[in-house]
Each structure stands twice: as C-alpha cells, then as structure tokens.
Write an enzyme that holds these catalytic residues in place. Sequence first.
Site, PDB file in Angstrom:
ATOM      1  N   PRO A 283       0.820  -1.214   0.000  1.00  0.00           N
ATOM      2  CA  PRO A 283       0.000   0.000   0.000  1.00  0.00           C
ATOM      3  C   PRO A 283       0.855   1.266   0.000  1.00  0.00           C
ATOM      4  O   PRO A 283       1.875   1.337   0.680  1.00  0.00           O
ATOM      5  CB  PRO A 283      -0.771  -0.103   1.325  1.00  0.00           C
ATOM      6  CG  PRO A 283       0.167  -0.847   2.222  1.00  0.00           C
ATOM      7  CD  PRO A 283       0.905  -1.821   1.342  1.00  0.00           C
ATOM      8  N   GLY A 284       0.443   2.234  -0.783  1.00  0.00           N
ATOM      9  CA  GLY A 284       1.153   3.523  -0.788  1.00  0.00           C
ATOM     10  C   GLY A 284       0.191   4.631  -0.423  1.00  0.00           C
ATOM     11  O   GLY A 284       0.136   5.137   0.700  1.00  0.00           O
ATOM     12  N   ARG A 285      -0.639   4.972  -1.406  1.00  0.00           N
ATOM     13  CA  ARG A 285      -1.571   6.084  -1.278  1.00  0.00           C
ATOM     14  C   ARG A 285      -2.444   5.994  -0.022  1.00  0.00           C
ATOM     15  O   ARG A 285      -2.624   6.981   0.685  1.00  0.00           O
ATOM     16  CB  ARG A 285      -2.465   6.102  -2.525  1.00  0.00           C
ATOM     17  CG  ARG A 285      -3.328   7.326  -2.656  1.00  0.00           C
ATOM     18  CD  ARG A 285      -4.295   7.152  -3.833  1.00  0.00           C
ATOM     19  NE  ARG A 285      -3.613   6.732  -5.049  1.00  0.00           N
ATOM     20  CZ  ARG A 285      -3.129   7.565  -5.964  1.00  0.00           C
ATOM     21  NH1 ARG A 285      -3.245   8.859  -5.790  1.00  0.00           N
ATOM     22  NH2 ARG A 285      -2.534   7.104  -7.043  1.00  0.00           N
ATOM     23  N   ARG A 322       0.027  16.289  -9.616  1.00  0.00           N
ATOM     24  CA  ARG A 322      -1.115  15.399  -9.820  1.00  0.00           C
ATOM     25  C   ARG A 322      -2.264  16.047 -10.614  1.00  0.00           C
ATOM     26  O   ARG A 322      -2.825  15.405 -11.484  1.00  0.00           O
ATOM     27  CB  ARG A 322      -1.617  14.843  -8.479  1.00  0.00           C
ATOM     28  CG  ARG A 322      -0.555  14.007  -7.767  1.00  0.00           C
ATOM     29  CD  ARG A 322      -1.100  13.287  -6.548  1.00  0.00           C
ATOM     30  NE  ARG A 322      -2.070  12.287  -6.912  1.00  0.00           N
ATOM     31  CZ  ARG A 322      -3.382  12.424  -6.819  1.00  0.00           C
ATOM     32  NH1 ARG A 322      -3.909  13.521  -6.305  1.00  0.00           N
ATOM     33  NH2 ARG A 322      -4.174  11.482  -7.225  1.00  0.00           N
ATOM     34  N   CYS A 352       5.375  28.599 -16.328  1.00  0.00           N
ATOM     35  CA  CYS A 352       4.964  29.093 -17.639  1.00  0.00           C
ATOM     36  C   CYS A 352       4.383  27.986 -18.499  1.00  0.00           C
ATOM     37  O   CYS A 352       4.955  27.604 -19.524  1.00  0.00           O
ATOM     38  CB  CYS A 352       6.149  29.757 -18.317  1.00  0.00           C
ATOM     39  SG  CYS A 352       6.728  31.128 -17.314  1.00  0.00           S
ATOM     40  N   TYR A 381       2.421  10.813  -3.687  1.00  0.00           N
ATOM     41  CA  TYR A 381       2.670  11.262  -5.063  1.00  0.00           C
ATOM     42  C   TYR A 381       2.653  12.785  -5.141  1.00  0.00           C
ATOM     43  O   TYR A 381       2.181  13.371  -6.115  1.00  0.00           O
ATOM     44  CB  TYR A 381       1.657  10.611  -6.031  1.00  0.00           C
ATOM     45  CG  TYR A 381       1.640   9.101  -5.882  1.00  0.00           C
ATOM     46  CD1 TYR A 381       2.709   8.344  -6.363  1.00  0.00           C
ATOM     47  CD2 TYR A 381       0.607   8.438  -5.212  1.00  0.00           C
ATOM     48  CE1 TYR A 381       2.728   6.961  -6.201  1.00  0.00           C
ATOM     49  CE2 TYR A 381       0.621   7.059  -5.039  1.00  0.00           C
ATOM     50  CZ  TYR A 381       1.676   6.329  -5.535  1.00  0.00           C
ATOM     51  OH  TYR A 381       1.707   4.967  -5.366  1.00  0.00           O
TER      52      TYR A 381
END
Length: 428
Positions: A283-285, A322, A352, A381
């Site tokens: 698991p990350g998020r 993101r 820019c 992320y």
Amino acid sequence: MNHFELLAGADGGAELACEGVPLSRIAEAVGTPVYVYSSATLERHYTVLRDALAGAGLKDPLIAFAVKANSNVAVLRTLAALGAGADVVSEGEVRRALAAGVPPARIVFSGVGKTEAEVEFAVRTGVAEINVESEPELHLVDRVAQRLGKRQPVAIRVNPDVAAGGHAKIATGKADNKFGVSFSEAERLYANAANMAGVRPVGVACHIGSQITDLAPMEAAFAKMRGLVERLRAEGLPLERLDLGGGLGVPYFNQPEPPSPADYAAMIARATKGLDVQFAFEPGRVIAANAGVLLARVVHVHERPEGRKFLVLDAAMNDLIRPAMYDAFHDIRPVRPRAGEAVAYDVVGPVCETGDTFTRDRALPPLEAGDLVAFMSAGAYGAAMASEYNSRLLVPEVLVKGAEFAVVRPRPTYDDMLAREATAPWQG
Ligand SMILES: *Cc1c(COP(=O)(O)O)cnc(C)c1O
C-alpha cells in the site's frame, strides 16, 4: 480520518493545524511552498490497515509501504518503527528504505526495468523478494545471484488482465500495460525458476492499479491469483507468499467513497479462503495521501475584467503535479478561513505552462494576497514527484508529531541548486 483540523488561533479565529501545530507557524519558520506530514495520521493509517488484515484472519502479512508514494526518509522511518516493510522500485528506494531502518527481510523490489547494477545491489542487500516482471528479468536475477554465490527469493509478477484504477496513467493490470506476465507465462517461468541455481521462487505477485475505489476488479484479480497458486502447488512447486500489491483508493473529497480497509480485508479473506500462504501488500496512497498537505501562499488575486478570478499561488505544478498529470482533484482549504461568500477561483501556479492550473472555477471562501492555503490529500505522489522545473527550488518537507515539528527535507538554496551544475571545460 486525519489530523488536519481547525483549531482556535491565538487571536480567537479558527486556524488549520496539523496535530498540535498551526500551519501558519510552519509557514513562518520554513516558508512556502512546503509539504507538511502528520505522524499520527501515518501511524493511524498503517495500524488501521494492519489491524483490518489481522481481523480478517490474514496471518502475519508483510505490509510493504510503496516508497514511491512518499519516499521521505523520516516518513519511512515513522512507518518502519511500526514494523512496516518497503515496496521499492529502484536502487535509490532500496537505499532510502535501508536508511529509514527497514530490514532487508521486509523489502520487496518491484518494477519492469531493474538494471543489472540495481539487481546486484538488491541481491547483495538480501531483499526479501524481487518481483520479476518478465522472462529476461528472471534470467538477469539468476545470472547476477549466481555470480554473487546467492540464491535470491523471487516472486513472479502476474498481469491479471483486469481494468481498475482511478486514471489510465495509473492502471497497471491490463494485458496491454507493461507490467508483469500472463498467467500461462507465469506458470512456465515459475517452473523454470525452480530449476535455476540463482533464484528461488517463493511466490506470485500482482498490483493492478492505483486509486481503486471498487473492490470488484480486485476480487476478480485475486480469485485468478488464487487459481494460479493452486495450479502451481498442484504441480508440486513450493510457494509461500502471495503478494497482492497496493492500489486501495483514498477519499479525495469529491470522489466516490473508497472501500474501508475492513471491507478490503474481508474481500481478500473471501477470495483466498483456505489458501495457506503468507500475504504481502504494497500500500502507498492509502497510508500517505491524507497524511500530508501542501501549504502554499497566495501571491496575487488577479481578476479579469470579464470576471474570471485567478488565485496565483507560490506553489506550482513542479511541487504538486497530480492535477496536471492525472486531472487529480485536491480539496483546497484556507488556513485561516475569512468570512464572506464563496468565490469561484481558478487556482494556478507561476510556472509558464497553462497546465500549471490546479483547478478551475473552484468555490472557495474569499482569499487575499498573503493568505495561506492547504492542498489536502497531498501526502502521496506529491513531494515524491516534485521537480525543479522553471528553476524553482525543490519543495521542502516538514514532519509534525504532536506539538513539535521538524524540517525533514530542507529547502535548498539557489547556490545549492547552481553548485550541482558545471560548464564544460571548453567553455572557459
Ligand atoms: C505504485 C505501486 C504500489 C502502490 O500503489 P498505491 O496505489 O499507492 O497503493 C504498489 N505496488 C507497486 C508494484 C507499485 O508500482
């Protein structure tokens, strides 16, 4: 649940704080933009997942935090202290995991393009498992490990050919994605691996995507994985571990409510009932996203005559990519909400490119130049994908614990930035 709440400020007004630290204090001390992480939220998310898995009867799982979601060493150490392992995708991430105190026996090395040097480093380190994503990679690991006189535990990463994930760029489990091998290929490679001197196949792995808010495709994939485990064992091949990857979604405010860790765990228990394996998860998020915010300051409020209002921040797409990359939604909260009617803002950074637009027509409480805002759910992320595009200094990171905070990645100076580069000798 997370630990970013409004607290009563010194002047009586409400102010957004991380645990016991008002965000304005961090902005004053460190400047903006800056990422702020809550230790308590990281710890809570990890323990809720761990306890849900245990509650569903999944014995002694290896929970390897996906380092790519948030690779800050202090964040990794917070999780390692609770017993988390690390899912890594590069030598740099192996080194970060080690620096954070993750034991090699809890490191899983994934990724489709590990180089020979990276494989050598991982084998020397003695990582728990290299997830092999193709036949040439299996031969590479075998060759390198034999040269080092080792037998490296590997898992074969399967691509279960299911569609899942919050965005095409983060769906990984379809047959036309670059990840893993087919089921028939996995059976063949697993049997071959059992006869190689440099590798020891210990299991099979899958990871079908990220920000998954529907358990059905996961359950379909895991049922297929279960079939694979049974077929391999029926062939007499030893298999200890089933790695089911990461991918569980998080609430990003406007999105479908993701399944709870308890529902996720119950689904896995159902899909793998009776299978005697050690489970691994990546698991990350789900652990890091809601444990962090990106704190920024309003530089200008720029109003076009025809009425469009731009909120120009000192944070940009190089700090949080993101929205530009995945059309991601981040809740934006004023640190000290002003009274008054909501205003529709286009929230932009100074880079820019038109892509440097965090959101358009977002109704927010009225804001003025100098005000602080927080991008919520930015702990995964976020900083890990930051760059110096437009020669903006790499965004710093702060870790909060209770009433304390520490800068865990300082903002470099412009001299630091320039010192990394040189002119060529012929340029004098
Ligand atoms: C990115 C990744 C993860 C983590 O995904 P989350 O959606 O952040 O949980 C796990 N495993 C592998 C192999 C990955 O590439």
